[in-house]
Design an enzyme around this catalytic site. Structure first.
Site, mmCIF file in Angstrom:
data_model
loop_
_atom_site.group_PDB
_atom_site.id
_atom_site.type_symbol
_atom_site.label_atom_id
_atom_site.label_comp_id
_atom_site.label_asym_id
_atom_site.label_seq_id
_atom_site.Cartn_x
_atom_site.Cartn_y
_atom_site.Cartn_z
ATOM 1 N N ARG B 51 0.845 -1.196 0.000
ATOM 2 C CA ARG B 51 0.000 0.000 0.000
ATOM 3 C C ARG B 51 0.877 1.241 0.000
ATOM 4 N NH1 ARG B 51 -3.375 -1.520 5.504
ATOM 5 N NH2 ARG B 51 -3.484 -3.756 5.055
ATOM 6 N N ASP B 53 0.230 5.333 1.442
ATOM 7 C CA ASP B 53 -0.719 6.156 2.199
ATOM 8 C C ASP B 53 -1.241 7.332 1.379
ATOM 9 O OD1 ASP B 53 -0.852 4.749 4.535
ATOM 10 O OD2 ASP B 53 0.753 5.861 5.539
ATOM 11 N N TYR B 111 12.665 3.656 -2.218
ATOM 12 C CA TYR B 111 11.821 4.836 -2.031
ATOM 13 C C TYR B 111 12.683 6.082 -2.190
ATOM 14 C CZ TYR B 111 7.903 2.254 0.113
ATOM 15 O OH TYR B 111 6.840 1.428 0.340
ATOM 16 N N ARG B 198 9.292 7.611 6.225
ATOM 17 C CA ARG B 198 8.920 8.946 6.690
ATOM 18 C C ARG B 198 9.460 9.235 8.086
ATOM 19 N NH1 ARG B 198 2.609 9.135 5.505
ATOM 20 N NH2 ARG B 198 2.823 11.007 6.803
#
Lengths: 245, 245
Positions: B51, B53, B111, B198
């Protein structure tokens, strides 16, 4: 009262254009709203170097306004950005002489136009570049652009929805740079007619794909007829880059 | 039935995240809607590598689905992009073996996280980078990042809202590049916990501003306690860049 000159950046994708209108969110309205708050409810009229249409962006739109507030530049920038929505940003505010006029004193402008040519469309560029995934001869575009430089009557490259009588302008520079899948046009001139940059780009892209022959560009210019030129390229690729005084 | 593997790019700013949920627009829902249209109303379940966000972007999200259609790659890409909204784009579709699984077979991911450090906020980056206009020591960030590379229990860098028991992961590479006013973090590893990138970025930025001391990073890692690390950096800077199989 003190006159101030400001430089404003905005992402045009959420606006119905620069100028206040009955329906739709506008940049001018947001600027005046923020200034009204700073002036305890007093109206402050904001004059820009020119309008931009719905979806058109600005890196260096220039404005002026008069204020009874005496603040240093950084305070203006901070206060306004604290009140403005995130798609508008005040970059600079400076004192100007009382007769400075953002529109009438503009001596020239630079616009950029960004074209994305990737074979698959790019979601991150949908609001920030025109999408043109067609086989394009860039050297032809560069040659065609050379015909558009100079002092000409640009009637063929002006929307018929204009109230300007005099269509003579000087385009001093057109440069075209390719960065990977992007084509970036830069136009500098003493003034641009309504939709002029977008019609020039639309026509140049038609030359690139072969839809319009390169040798026809001088005739299109000389014909002074909007129907001779290519389509108006979409708003999302256009950036008001800099205004000269 | 044929299994297909696809690569999807999306601008996360208009989505409530990847995965279908009761309220809010999701990427999965849009993909399944487009596939349903192609399959004359038959449901096609789409499985992603993981997933993302709300507000998080993807350059190279990987999906798989099964279909009774036999189409060449370019036809899949064209048909799906014709049906998908402009903030999602299918980059590639290829046949895969019937046991290929986009989530379970993922061996690693990269990422990227983009931070904008300009002194005045930039309207064009508001959805595409975290804004961090503070005095930041980038060499300290690089040194702190080195402590986070390796095989560790990353409990301190995982949201407490997770159902994963095993918090051990291997981060093989963290690189930090500065381009003008932008700081781009690249993280590669065999897997990332919920909010892990994050929280790592939020903590590294805190080291850069001096809010967290560089020497404390090994203790934060060893403490296995989310409250020891810095804040979770905002969603808009994060891009799922690539998935490895």
């Amino acid at each position: 009262m003190q006159r101030y000159k400001g430089i404003v950046t905005y992402d045009g994708s959420g606006f119905s254009g620069y100028q206040i209108q009955l329906n739709g969110r506008t940049v001018q309205e947001e600027l005046e709203k923020a200034l009204r708050t700073m002036h305890k409810g007093a109206d402050v009229n904001v004059i820009a170097s020119g309008r931009t249409d719905a979806g058109v962006h600005a890196r260096g739109q220039v404005i002026h306004f008069d204020s009874f507030l005496q603040l240093p530049s950084e305070r203006w920038v901070k206060a306004l950005n604290g009140l403005l929505p995130e798609d508008i940003s005040i970059m600079e505010v400076h004192t100007a002489s009382s007769d400075f006029h953002a529109r009438f004193d503009a001596k020239g402008k630079t616009y950029k136009y960004v074209v994305y040519m990737g074979s698959v469309r790019n979601p991150f560029k949908r609001h920030y570049a025109a999408y043109h995934p067609y086989k394009t001869d860039i050297s032809k575009i560069k040659n065609a652009a050379d015909f558009l430089i100079g002092t000409h009557d640009y009637t063929s490259f002006c929307s018929t929805k204009t109230d300007k009588e005099n269509k003579v302008r000087t385009v001093s520079k057109i440069s075209i740079e390719q960065n990977l899948d992007e084509l970036v046009f830069t136009f500098t001139g003493n003034g641009f007619l309504y939709n002029m940059v977008r019609i020039m780009v639309g026509t140049l892209l038609d030359v690139g794909t072969g839809k319009i022959e390169l040798v026809r560009i001088p005739d299109i210019l000389a014909g002074r007829d909007r129907t001779l030129a290519g389509k108006t390229a979409p708003a999302e690729g256009l950036y008001l880059w800099e205004v000269y005084y």
